[in-house]
Design an enzyme around this catalytic site. Structure first.
Site, short mmCIF file in Angstrom:
data_model
loop_
_atom_site.label_atom_id
_atom_site.label_comp_id
_atom_site.label_asym_id
_atom_site.label_seq_id
_atom_site.Cartn_x
_atom_site.Cartn_y
_atom_site.Cartn_z
N CYS A 1 -26.07 -58.80 -188.09
CA CYS A 1 -25.87 -59.45 -186.79
C CYS A 1 -26.38 -60.89 -186.84
O CYS A 1 -25.82 -61.77 -186.20
CB CYS A 1 -26.56 -58.68 -185.69
N TRP B 1 -22.92 -49.56 -188.11
CA TRP B 1 -22.77 -49.15 -189.52
C TRP B 1 -23.38 -50.14 -190.51
O TRP B 1 -23.40 -49.86 -191.71
CB TRP B 1 -21.29 -48.94 -189.86
N ASN B 2 -23.88 -51.29 -190.08
CA ASN B 2 -24.25 -52.29 -191.09
C ASN B 2 -25.60 -52.04 -191.75
O ASN B 2 -25.78 -52.37 -192.91
CB ASN B 2 -24.13 -53.72 -190.53
N GLU C 1 -16.83 -63.17 -183.70
CA GLU C 1 -17.72 -62.68 -184.74
C GLU C 1 -16.88 -62.27 -185.94
O GLU C 1 -15.86 -61.59 -185.78
CB GLU C 1 -18.51 -61.49 -184.22
N GLY D 1 -24.69 -52.68 -181.40
CA GLY D 1 -23.27 -52.63 -181.76
C GLY D 1 -22.54 -53.83 -181.21
O GLY D 1 -23.14 -54.87 -180.95
N SER D 2 -21.24 -53.66 -181.02
CA SER D 2 -20.41 -54.80 -180.61
C SER D 2 -20.54 -55.08 -179.11
O SER D 2 -20.96 -54.22 -178.34
CB SER D 2 -18.95 -54.49 -180.94
N GLU E 1 -28.41 -54.59 -178.03
CA GLU E 1 -28.50 -55.58 -179.13
C GLU E 1 -27.10 -55.71 -179.68
O GLU E 1 -26.61 -54.81 -180.38
CB GLU E 1 -29.45 -55.07 -180.22
P1 NAD Z 1 -19.41 -50.62 -182.36
O1 NAD Z 1 -19.71 -51.21 -181.03
O2 NAD Z 1 -18.01 -50.37 -182.75
O3 NAD Z 1 -20.15 -49.20 -182.50
C1 NAD Z 1 -21.55 -49.06 -182.35
C2 NAD Z 1 -21.88 -47.61 -181.99
O4 NAD Z 1 -21.34 -47.31 -180.71
C3 NAD Z 1 -21.30 -46.57 -182.94
O5 NAD Z 1 -22.28 -45.58 -183.16
C4 NAD Z 1 -20.13 -45.99 -182.15
O6 NAD Z 1 -19.81 -44.66 -182.48
C5 NAD Z 1 -20.68 -46.06 -180.74
N1 NAD Z 1 -19.66 -46.07 -179.67
C6 NAD Z 1 -18.38 -46.48 -179.74
N2 NAD Z 1 -17.79 -46.37 -178.52
C7 NAD Z 1 -18.72 -45.87 -177.68
C8 NAD Z 1 -18.74 -45.56 -176.30
N3 NAD Z 1 -17.67 -45.72 -175.53
N4 NAD Z 1 -19.89 -45.07 -175.76
C9 NAD Z 1 -20.99 -44.92 -176.51
N5 NAD Z 1 -21.03 -45.20 -177.83
C10 NAD Z 1 -19.92 -45.68 -178.41
O7 NAD Z 1 -20.16 -51.54 -183.41
P2 NAD Z 1 -20.07 -51.46 -185.00
O8 NAD Z 1 -18.73 -51.97 -185.42
O9 NAD Z 1 -20.53 -50.12 -185.47
O10 NAD Z 1 -21.21 -52.50 -185.45
C11 NAD Z 1 -21.00 -53.85 -185.63
C12 NAD Z 1 -21.53 -54.63 -184.45
O11 NAD Z 1 -22.93 -54.39 -184.28
C13 NAD Z 1 -21.40 -56.13 -184.63
O12 NAD Z 1 -20.91 -56.71 -183.45
C14 NAD Z 1 -22.83 -56.59 -184.88
O13 NAD Z 1 -23.10 -57.92 -184.53
C15 NAD Z 1 -23.61 -55.62 -184.03
N6 NAD Z 1 -25.00 -55.57 -184.45
C16 NAD Z 1 -25.95 -56.15 -183.64
C17 NAD Z 1 -27.29 -56.14 -184.04
C18 NAD Z 1 -28.36 -56.76 -183.18
O14 NAD Z 1 -29.53 -56.51 -183.41
N7 NAD Z 1 -28.01 -57.60 -182.21
C19 NAD Z 1 -27.65 -55.55 -185.25
C20 NAD Z 1 -26.65 -55.00 -186.04
C21 NAD Z 1 -25.33 -55.00 -185.63
#
Ligand code: NAD
Length: 465
Positions: free
Chosen positions: A260, A130-131, A358, A204-205, A226
């Site tokens: 991130c 979402w960021n 984080e 994501g996370s 990522e």
């Molecule tokens: P999140 O892991 O909660 O969700 C990310 C995505 O995964 C969402 O679209 C969510 O609906 C989906 N999801 C959730 N559970 C799932 C599952 N079991 N199977 C498949 N998809 C699933 O992350 P968030 O809170 O949306 O984002 C924040 C995180 O993203 C932070 O940890 C941040 O550091 C990371 N991030 C990393 C980068 C990078 O390039 N390394 C860039 C931006 C954000």
């Protein structure tokens, strides 16, 4: 699925949640269209992608409006749209060279001729956070489409309002809309996407990344992960203090710390610590929330409710263990939105969540160290390894420090440059990710499977029976 606005806290959108059957039907049609998309050739794909960039530019006001509703911030929303357009144009320029496999050539064995070709993965799935809702949905989609793949996006359920104007744009481009679609929904929809694609890019996370990686491994499809970070900055004894205090104010507070590659901890040498902390605190104290006027101020709301709870817990933990807040220190409610006060915190202990987990908010912990070597050890004492920063007036020394840091991209005398310098290839270390570099020209090759034609030119092979 009802989603709240980050500015008002009101549940103002009911997001469709795509079922497994709906995802499956959509992936069938994306696969069918992919074959024509691939066969149309790169020149045609470039022409269509450039038209996509033009349509995005024309629809910029609608996209920005939706992104503002998604994220509660304006400048970064404009930047996301502009960066998406420039990313498309950049890849369109680079793709012909990068996707050129060259001619047939002799292999080391002289009567064998070799031709290297490639075949795109038919369908790439993209699951994003979402960021930066638009940019992180399209950053991998653009090279994948140019490589000849179809793409299915599953943006974060927290920030999917932008999908409507994106679909409006795609409706103007029938050839592209056949090979690029978005589904909305949460984790279950994400799992359904994984079940039906041939390769997956996930941002994501770490916790979700692990589940995604496991699901992809079960299906034997590549997963490019990522994930999160806890980026450290080292301010060496000989650093330019003014410069470090300015760069780190930006690198930790931009997008309200919700990036991130946000700097999330600083290790500063004791000889310059007092001056540095006071200058950094002065800079950070000047930042304002973008409330009530979204056009003013630099720091927007915390976008995700889940993150609000995490940030509050980390602040409470630090307070209870005796941290000192030089400025900020609270999450406050303004007009129904939740805003983190721009915060500098000192007197930390290694067991504090603010140093270990984080944070993803406008909070920068600063730790005073006895030596640069101690700073390196503390910076590396983390499960994350995304990126980092080093400040020193001696460039060779800064590079020596940088070479000892366990992270994929190190900014020197600046902060978070990895977000801006696209040609710098980097991988994520430790739990911050898995797979080839998303940055750099070579990243387009992640979407292609190499295939070789190996021809005997007419000599009986000496190894035959
Ligand atoms: P999140 O892991 O909660 O969700 C990310 C995505 O995964 C969402 O679209 C969510 O609906 C989906 N999801 C959730 N559970 C799932 C599952 N079991 N199977 C498949 N998809 C699933 O992350 P968030 O809170 O949306 O984002 C924040 C995180 O993203 C932070 O940890 C941040 O550091 C990371 N991030 C990393 C980068 C990078 O390039 N390394 C860039 C931006 C954000």
């Amino acid at each position: 699925m009802k989603i709240p606005s980050p500015r008002t806290g009101k549940y103002d959108i009911d997001l469709p949640e795509y079922s497994e059957a709906e995802v499956s039907a959509l992936t069938n049609s994306l696969r069918e269209a992919q074959s024509e998309w691939w066969q149309a050739g790169l020149e045609k794909r470039i022409e269509i992608m450039l038209a996509f960039a033009d349509e995005i530019t024309q629809h910029k006001p609608a996209l920005v409006a939706a992104l503002i509703n998604d994220t509660g911030r304006k400048d970064e929303s404009e930047l996301e749209v502009d960066a998406t357009v420039s990313t498309i144009r950049r890849w369109c320029k680079q793709a012909p060279d990068l996707l050129d496999c060259g001619h047939s050539r002799a292999a080391e064995i002289p009567f064998i001729e070799l031709q290297q070709t490639y075949l795109p993965y038919p369908l790439v799935g993209i699951i994003s956070p979402w960021n930066f809702p638009l940019l992180l949905s399209l950053v991998d989609a653009i090279p994948a489409l140019l490589a000849g793949c179809s793409v299915l996006l599953k943006p974060s359920e927290v920030t999917s309002r932008f999908v409507e104007p994106l679909n409006e744009i795609l409706s103007q481009l029938p050839e592209l809309s056949g090979v690029l679609s978005a589904v909305t929904g949460g984790g279950q929809t994400g799992q359904a996407v994984i079940e039906h694609v041939d390769s997956l890019c996930f941002t994501g996370s770490v916790a979700t990344g692990r589940k995604v990686g496991e699901a992809c491994a079960k299906r034997f499809i590549p997963a490019f992960l990522e994930l999160g970070g806890k980026d450290p900055a080292i301010v060496c004894a000989d650093a330019d203090v003014d410069l470090a205090a300015k760069a780190l104010c930006w690198g930790s507070m931009v997008n309200a710390g919700q990036s991130c590659m946000s700097l999330e901890r600083v290790y500063v040498h004791k000889d310059i610590a007092d001056e540095f902390i006071s200058k950094l605190t002065a800079n950070v104290s000047q930042l304002k929330h973008n409330y009530p006027d979204i056009n003013q101020g630099q720091v927007g709301p915390i976008i995700s409710n889940k993150q609000v709870d995490i940030v509050k817990q980390q602040l409470a933990d630090a307070k209870q263990k005796g941290a000192v807040f030089q400025c900020g220190g609270e999450v406050i409610e303004l007009g129904g939105g939740q805003y983190c006060q721009p915060t500098i915190v000192t007197n930390l202990t290694a067991d504090m969540k603010l140093l270990q987990e984080e944070t993803f908010a406008a909070i920068l912990p600063v730790v005073i160290v006895d030596s640069d070597q101690q700073a390196i050890e503390m910076a590396n004492d983390s499960e994350f390894g995304l990126s980092a920063a080093v400040f020193s007036c001696d460039v060779d020394y800064a590079k020596k420090v940088a070479s000892q840091l366990e992270a994929g991209a190190i900014s020197i005398n600046d902060a978070s440059l990895t977000a801006l310098i696209h040609e710098a290839e980097k991988q994520s270390f430790k739990y911050s990710g898995l797979g080839g570099s998303r940055m750099g020209a070579e990243s387009i090759r992640r979407f292609m499977r190499k295939k070789a034609f190996i021809r005997n030119t007419g000599v009986p092979s000496p190894w035959w029976f």
